[in-house]
Design a protein around this motif. Structure first.
Motif, PDB file in Angstrom:
ATOM      1  N   MET A   1       0.853  -1.180   0.000  1.00  0.00           N
ATOM      2  CA  MET A   1       0.000   0.000   0.000  1.00  0.00           C
ATOM      3  C   MET A   1       0.895   1.238   0.000  1.00  0.00           C
ATOM      4  O   MET A   1       1.767   1.370   0.852  1.00  0.00           O
ATOM      5  CB  MET A   1      -0.896  -0.024   1.235  1.00  0.00           C
ATOM      6  N   PRO A   2       0.686   2.217  -0.957  1.00  0.00           N
ATOM      7  CA  PRO A   2       1.517   3.394  -0.986  1.00  0.00           C
ATOM      8  C   PRO A   2       1.253   4.278   0.225  1.00  0.00           C
ATOM      9  O   PRO A   2       0.142   4.346   0.726  1.00  0.00           O
ATOM     10  CB  PRO A   2       1.114   4.101  -2.287  1.00  0.00           C
ATOM     11  N   THR A   3       2.294   4.928   0.672  1.00  0.00           N
ATOM     12  CA  THR A   3       2.129   5.826   1.811  1.00  0.00           C
ATOM     13  C   THR A   3       1.873   7.232   1.311  1.00  0.00           C
ATOM     14  O   THR A   3       2.342   7.634   0.251  1.00  0.00           O
ATOM     15  CB  THR A   3       3.394   5.824   2.698  1.00  0.00           C
ATOM     16  N   SER A   4       1.118   7.968   2.088  1.00  0.00           N
ATOM     17  CA  SER A   4       0.784   9.343   1.743  1.00  0.00           C
ATOM     18  C   SER A   4       1.991  10.238   2.017  1.00  0.00           C
ATOM     19  O   SER A   4       2.658  10.101   3.033  1.00  0.00           O
ATOM     20  CB  SER A   4      -0.411   9.799   2.582  1.00  0.00           C
ATOM     21  N   VAL A   5       2.265  11.131   1.077  1.00  0.00           N
ATOM     22  CA  VAL A   5       3.359  12.080   1.252  1.00  0.00           C
ATOM     23  C   VAL A   5       2.773  13.381   1.755  1.00  0.00           C
ATOM     24  O   VAL A   5       1.823  13.908   1.185  1.00  0.00           O
ATOM     25  CB  VAL A   5       4.093  12.317  -0.095  1.00  0.00           C
ATOM     26  N   ALA A   6       3.313  13.895   2.845  1.00  0.00           N
ATOM     27  CA  ALA A   6       2.806  15.137   3.409  1.00  0.00           C
ATOM     28  C   ALA A   6       3.111  16.304   2.477  1.00  0.00           C
ATOM     29  O   ALA A   6       4.201  16.385   1.899  1.00  0.00           O
ATOM     30  CB  ALA A   6       3.437  15.385   4.774  1.00  0.00           C
ATOM     31  N   ALA A   7       2.161  17.170   2.333  1.00  0.00           N
ATOM     32  CA  ALA A   7       2.354  18.357   1.504  1.00  0.00           C
ATOM     33  C   ALA A   7       3.276  19.328   2.222  1.00  0.00           C
ATOM     34  O   ALA A   7       3.244  19.445   3.445  1.00  0.00           O
ATOM     35  CB  ALA A   7       1.013  19.022   1.235  1.00  0.00           C
ATOM     36  N   PRO A   8       4.135  20.017   1.469  1.00  0.00           N
ATOM     37  CA  PRO A   8       4.970  21.039   2.083  1.00  0.00           C
ATOM     38  C   PRO A   8       4.091  22.180   2.582  1.00  0.00           C
ATOM     39  O   PRO A   8       2.913  22.266   2.233  1.00  0.00           O
ATOM     40  CB  PRO A   8       5.876  21.493   0.939  1.00  0.00           C
ATOM     41  N   SER A   9       4.674  23.054   3.376  1.00  0.00           N
ATOM     42  CA  SER A   9       3.918  24.192   3.888  1.00  0.00           C
ATOM     43  C   SER A   9       3.311  24.981   2.732  1.00  0.00           C
ATOM     44  O   SER A   9       3.939  25.190   1.709  1.00  0.00           O
ATOM     45  CB  SER A   9       4.839  25.110   4.696  1.00  0.00           C
ATOM     46  N   ARG A  10       2.101  25.394   2.904  1.00  0.00           N
ATOM     47  CA  ARG A  10       1.404  26.181   1.888  1.00  0.00           C
ATOM     48  C   ARG A  10       1.448  27.669   2.210  1.00  0.00           C
ATOM     49  O   ARG A  10       0.883  28.463   1.491  1.00  0.00           O
ATOM     50  CB  ARG A  10      -0.051  25.707   1.775  1.00  0.00           C
ATOM     51  N   LEU A  11       2.095  28.057   3.309  1.00  0.00           N
ATOM     52  CA  LEU A  11       2.206  29.473   3.635  1.00  0.00           C
ATOM     53  C   LEU A  11       3.134  30.161   2.643  1.00  0.00           C
ATOM     54  O   LEU A  11       4.188  29.642   2.285  1.00  0.00           O
ATOM     55  CB  LEU A  11       2.752  29.674   5.046  1.00  0.00           C
ATOM     56  N   ALA A  12       2.733  31.344   2.204  1.00  0.00           N
ATOM     57  CA  ALA A  12       3.573  32.118   1.294  1.00  0.00           C
ATOM     58  C   ALA A  12       4.865  32.497   1.999  1.00  0.00           C
ATOM     59  O   ALA A  12       4.858  32.912   3.157  1.00  0.00           O
ATOM     60  CB  ALA A  12       2.835  33.373   0.849  1.00  0.00           C
ATOM     61  N   ASP A  13       5.977  32.332   1.314  1.00  0.00           N
ATOM     62  CA  ASP A  13       7.279  32.743   1.818  1.00  0.00           C
ATOM     63  C   ASP A  13       7.485  34.183   1.350  1.00  0.00           C
ATOM     64  O   ASP A  13       8.172  34.445   0.370  1.00  0.00           O
ATOM     65  CB  ASP A  13       8.371  31.815   1.277  1.00  0.00           C
ATOM     66  N   SER A  14       6.850  35.118   2.055  1.00  0.00           N
ATOM     67  CA  SER A  14       6.830  36.509   1.608  1.00  0.00           C
ATOM     68  C   SER A  14       7.943  37.322   2.262  1.00  0.00           C
ATOM     69  O   SER A  14       8.454  36.974   3.322  1.00  0.00           O
ATOM     70  CB  SER A  14       5.472  37.134   1.913  1.00  0.00           C
ATOM     71  N   SER A  15       8.293  38.422   1.605  1.00  0.00           N
ATOM     72  CA  SER A  15       9.376  39.270   2.100  1.00  0.00           C
ATOM     73  C   SER A  15       8.933  40.119   3.287  1.00  0.00           C
ATOM     74  O   SER A  15       9.767  40.625   4.031  1.00  0.00           O
ATOM     75  CB  SER A  15       9.897  40.165   0.973  1.00  0.00           C
ATOM     76  N   VAL A  16       7.624  40.284   3.451  1.00  0.00           N
ATOM     77  CA  VAL A  16       7.046  40.991   4.592  1.00  0.00           C
ATOM     78  C   VAL A  16       5.790  40.219   5.010  1.00  0.00           C
ATOM     79  O   VAL A  16       5.236  39.455   4.222  1.00  0.00           O
ATOM     80  CB  VAL A  16       6.675  42.454   4.237  1.00  0.00           C
ATOM     81  N   PRO A  17       5.336  40.406   6.246  1.00  0.00           N
ATOM     82  CA  PRO A  17       4.136  39.682   6.678  1.00  0.00           C
ATOM     83  C   PRO A  17       2.910  40.070   5.848  1.00  0.00           C
ATOM     84  O   PRO A  17       2.717  41.234   5.495  1.00  0.00           O
ATOM     85  CB  PRO A  17       3.961  40.123   8.135  1.00  0.00           C
ATOM     86  N   LEU A  18       2.092  39.073   5.521  1.00  0.00           N
ATOM     87  CA  LEU A  18       0.840  39.273   4.797  1.00  0.00           C
ATOM     88  C   LEU A  18      -0.322  38.865   5.684  1.00  0.00           C
ATOM     89  O   LEU A  18      -0.142  38.161   6.681  1.00  0.00           O
ATOM     90  CB  LEU A  18       0.823  38.404   3.526  1.00  0.00           C
ATOM     91  N   SER A  19      -1.528  39.262   5.306  1.00  0.00           N
ATOM     92  CA  SER A  19      -2.715  38.788   6.037  1.00  0.00           C
ATOM     93  C   SER A  19      -2.768  37.268   5.913  1.00  0.00           C
ATOM     94  O   SER A  19      -2.230  36.688   4.966  1.00  0.00           O
ATOM     95  CB  SER A  19      -3.981  39.412   5.458  1.00  0.00           C
ATOM     96  N   ASP A  20      -3.430  36.627   6.860  1.00  0.00           N
ATOM     97  CA  ASP A  20      -3.547  35.170   6.814  1.00  0.00           C
ATOM     98  C   ASP A  20      -4.183  34.708   5.507  1.00  0.00           C
ATOM     99  O   ASP A  20      -3.762  33.719   4.917  1.00  0.00           O
ATOM    100  CB  ASP A  20      -4.364  34.655   7.994  1.00  0.00           C
ATOM    101  N   ALA A  21      -5.214  35.426   5.053  1.00  0.00           N
ATOM    102  CA  ALA A  21      -5.898  35.017   3.817  1.00  0.00           C
ATOM    103  C   ALA A  21      -4.952  35.038   2.629  1.00  0.00           C
ATOM    104  O   ALA A  21      -4.977  34.143   1.782  1.00  0.00           O
ATOM    105  CB  ALA A  21      -7.100  35.920   3.549  1.00  0.00           C
TER     106      ALA A  21
END
Length: 194
Positions: A1-21
């Motif tokens: 049975m194949p194992t599930s691969v965890a997705a990398p972080s989906r947070l934007a790697d931004s140069s300054v803080p952004l809103s959560d949305a």
């Protein structure tokens, strides 16, 4: 049975803080095929789209909304290129994004597609705030959608938005799993400033 691969972080790697949305918004292809977007959620994202800015307040956007399991959803699916149709069928809602290209006098609304894009961006961020996900698709057959829904000549289908609850990347075809799990990337801000 194949194992599930965890997705990398989906947070934007931004140069300054952004809103959560903004930081958390990304375009998934993995929608939960059993989850439902509530009427309240759907109304809220469409209301956010309604309040987007537009040139001279013309509001040149119109939408066709199809819930999964309805003839409208099925018709929208036929207007997608096959690559998109494969995964978009799992989305709880498909929305055809339409630009009204002329005003009531027949004058061209030069910024209609730009304004539609702003409206859809507002819809997307509101969806993110509600814990939903969206994916914009330009891979559509505009003439097929126009014919299927009997749209007037001034109504131009520009894109389709898939809206729903995040599902498992494991349910996607292998080729799409790789894209789903790939890190998010953007050009550096300096490369965008001329």
């Amino acid at each position: 049975m194949p194992t599930s691969v965890a997705a990398p972080s989906r947070l934007a790697d931004s140069s300054v803080p952004l809103s959560d949305a903004h930081a958390q918004r990304w375009s998934t292809r993995a929608f939960d095929p059993d989850a439902t977007v509530t009427e309240q959620q759907l109304t809220t994202v469409l209301e956010a789209a309604r309040w987007a800015p537009s040139a001279s307040n013309t509001q040149p956007w119109r939408f066709i909304v199809g819930r999964r399991g309805t003839p409208t959803h099925d018709t929208i699916l036929t207007g997608l290129i096959e690559f998109n149709e494969v995964w978009a069928r799992s989305a709880s809602v498909l929305i055809v994004n339409i630009a009204t290209t002329t005003d009531v006098s027949g004058s061209t609304l030069r910024w209609a597609e730009y304004d539609l894009g702003q409206s859809v961006a507002h819809l997307s961020l509101q969806a993110q705030l509600l814990g939903l996900h969206t994916h914009q698709m330009g891979g559509i057959y505009p003439d097929m959608l126009r014919d299927s829904f009997g749209l007037a000549p001034e109504l131009l289908p520009v894109s389709v938005t898939a809206l729903g609850v995040l599902g498992s990347a494991d349910a996607l075809p292998e080729k799409l799993q790789a894209r789903e799990l790939a890190p998010r990337t953007r050009l550096p801000l300096g490369a965008l400033l001329l």
